[in-house]
Motif scaffolding. Structure first.
Motif, mmCIF file in Angstrom:
data_model
loop_
_atom_site.group_PDB
_atom_site.id
_atom_site.type_symbol
_atom_site.label_atom_id
_atom_site.label_comp_id
_atom_site.label_asym_id
_atom_site.label_seq_id
_atom_site.Cartn_x
_atom_site.Cartn_y
_atom_site.Cartn_z
ATOM 1 N N GLN A 4 0.914 -1.246 -0.063
ATOM 2 C CA GLN A 4 0.062 -0.108 0.055
ATOM 3 C C GLN A 4 0.905 1.422 -0.052
ATOM 4 O O GLN A 4 1.862 1.254 0.624
ATOM 5 C CB GLN A 4 -1.040 -0.059 1.217
ATOM 6 C CG GLN A 4 -2.072 -0.938 1.319
ATOM 7 C CD GLN A 4 -3.061 -0.828 0.205
ATOM 8 O OE1 GLN A 4 -2.937 -0.936 -0.747
ATOM 9 N NE2 GLN A 4 -4.149 -0.414 0.843
ATOM 10 N N GLN A 6 0.767 5.900 -0.813
ATOM 11 C CA GLN A 6 -0.180 6.998 -1.253
ATOM 12 C C GLN A 6 0.686 7.942 -1.978
ATOM 13 O O GLN A 6 1.860 7.775 -2.205
ATOM 14 C CB GLN A 6 -0.500 7.737 0.201
ATOM 15 C CG GLN A 6 -1.266 6.947 1.190
ATOM 16 C CD GLN A 6 -1.683 7.728 2.483
ATOM 17 O OE1 GLN A 6 -0.565 8.273 3.037
ATOM 18 N NE2 GLN A 6 -2.648 7.901 2.858
ATOM 19 N N ILE A 8 0.046 12.005 -4.121
ATOM 20 C CA ILE A 8 -0.695 13.218 -3.807
ATOM 21 C C ILE A 8 -0.923 13.974 -5.456
ATOM 22 O O ILE A 8 0.060 13.919 -6.310
ATOM 23 C CB ILE A 8 0.285 14.242 -3.180
ATOM 24 C CG1 ILE A 8 0.468 13.971 -1.772
ATOM 25 C CG2 ILE A 8 -0.540 15.672 -3.126
ATOM 26 C CD1 ILE A 8 1.554 14.759 -0.877
ATOM 27 N N LEU A 35 5.680 8.408 -4.481
ATOM 28 C CA LEU A 35 4.953 7.240 -3.668
ATOM 29 C C LEU A 35 5.227 7.470 -2.310
ATOM 30 O O LEU A 35 6.557 7.459 -1.808
ATOM 31 C CB LEU A 35 5.222 5.827 -4.268
ATOM 32 C CG LEU A 35 4.567 5.460 -5.627
ATOM 33 C CD1 LEU A 35 4.916 4.108 -5.817
ATOM 34 C CD2 LEU A 35 3.172 5.632 -5.551
ATOM 35 N N SER A 39 2.403 7.412 5.898
ATOM 36 C CA SER A 39 1.369 8.369 5.644
ATOM 37 C C SER A 39 1.429 9.794 6.344
ATOM 38 O O SER A 39 0.950 10.726 6.068
ATOM 39 C CB SER A 39 0.038 7.695 6.406
ATOM 40 O OG SER A 39 0.151 7.425 7.669
ATOM 41 N N ALA A 42 3.369 11.895 3.894
ATOM 42 C CA ALA A 42 2.286 12.384 2.992
ATOM 43 C C ALA A 42 1.405 13.371 3.371
ATOM 44 O O ALA A 42 1.079 14.380 2.640
ATOM 45 C CB ALA A 42 1.666 11.211 2.316
ATOM 46 N N GLU A 43 0.909 13.481 4.611
ATOM 47 C CA GLU A 43 0.304 14.564 5.028
ATOM 48 C C GLU A 43 0.965 15.712 5.245
ATOM 49 O O GLU A 43 0.211 16.864 5.289
ATOM 50 C CB GLU A 43 -0.325 13.960 6.587
ATOM 51 C CG GLU A 43 -1.551 12.907 6.283
ATOM 52 C CD GLU A 43 -1.818 12.180 7.733
ATOM 53 O OE1 GLU A 43 -1.725 12.699 8.864
ATOM 54 O OE2 GLU A 43 -2.566 11.127 7.567
ATOM 55 N N THR A 46 1.191 17.415 1.968
ATOM 56 C CA THR A 46 -0.307 17.721 1.708
ATOM 57 C C THR A 46 -0.470 19.162 2.396
ATOM 58 O O THR A 46 -0.787 20.049 1.935
ATOM 59 C CB THR A 46 -1.374 16.895 2.240
ATOM 60 O OG1 THR A 46 -1.017 15.800 1.499
ATOM 61 C CG2 THR A 46 -2.478 17.429 1.868
ATOM 62 N N LEU A 58 -4.744 13.497 -1.590
ATOM 63 C CA LEU A 58 -4.194 12.367 -1.097
ATOM 64 C C LEU A 58 -5.035 10.803 -1.743
ATOM 65 O O LEU A 58 -6.095 10.611 -1.136
ATOM 66 C CB LEU A 58 -3.944 12.429 0.391
ATOM 67 C CG LEU A 58 -3.022 11.446 0.801
ATOM 68 C CD1 LEU A 58 -1.785 11.694 0.435
ATOM 69 C CD2 LEU A 58 -2.924 11.637 2.654
ATOM 70 N N LEU A 59 -4.486 10.314 -2.766
ATOM 71 C CA LEU A 59 -4.912 9.223 -3.055
ATOM 72 C C LEU A 59 -3.868 7.824 -2.579
ATOM 73 O O LEU A 59 -2.881 7.587 -2.349
ATOM 74 C CB LEU A 59 -4.813 8.958 -4.691
ATOM 75 C CG LEU A 59 -5.410 10.293 -5.283
ATOM 76 C CD1 LEU A 59 -5.232 10.234 -6.561
ATOM 77 C CD2 LEU A 59 -7.020 10.116 -4.898
ATOM 78 N N ASN A 60 -4.979 6.710 -2.274
ATOM 79 C CA ASN A 60 -4.249 5.401 -1.741
ATOM 80 C C ASN A 60 -3.943 4.549 -2.913
ATOM 81 O O ASN A 60 -5.127 4.517 -4.073
ATOM 82 C CB ASN A 60 -5.131 4.515 -0.960
ATOM 83 C CG ASN A 60 -5.303 5.503 0.562
ATOM 84 O OD1 ASN A 60 -4.357 5.981 1.005
ATOM 85 N ND2 ASN A 60 -6.554 5.518 0.792
ATOM 86 N N THR A 62 -2.341 0.708 -4.622
ATOM 87 C CA THR A 62 -2.083 -0.778 -4.300
ATOM 88 C C THR A 62 -1.159 -0.974 -5.434
ATOM 89 O O THR A 62 -1.409 -1.184 -6.617
ATOM 90 C CB THR A 62 -3.365 -1.751 -4.189
ATOM 91 O OG1 THR A 62 -4.231 -0.988 -3.098
ATOM 92 C CG2 THR A 62 -2.698 -3.107 -3.684
#
Length: 67
Positions: A4, A6, A8, A35, A39, A42-43, A46, A58-60, A62
């Motif tokens: 997994q 994330q 942006i 990537l 998390s 990534a935050e 953001t 913010l997209l997840n 796989t």
């Protein structure tokens, strides 16, 4: 094996870095985007983008990896 991550997205492009003078650098495709496997990192990015007046999403994603 699946992983997994994330990414942006800003409008129709994908964030990959900050350049000189903290300019936002983006890629046209998901493959060029950065990537985030953490998390909180990534935050943090953001929030920096929002402070610059951008509208980040913010997209997840796989990832399926063959071993």
């Amino acid at each position: 094996m699946k992983a997994q991550a994330q990414v942006i997205r800003i409008d129709n492009r994908f964030f990959y870095a900050f350049g000189k003078a903290e300019r936002v650098l983006t890629a046209w495709s998901l493959g060029g985007g950065k990537l985030f496997f953490n998390s909180s990192a990534a935050e943090k990015i953001t929030k920096q983008l929002e402070a610059k007046g951008k509208n980040p999403e913010l997209l997840n994603v796989t990832l399926e990896v063959e071993v």
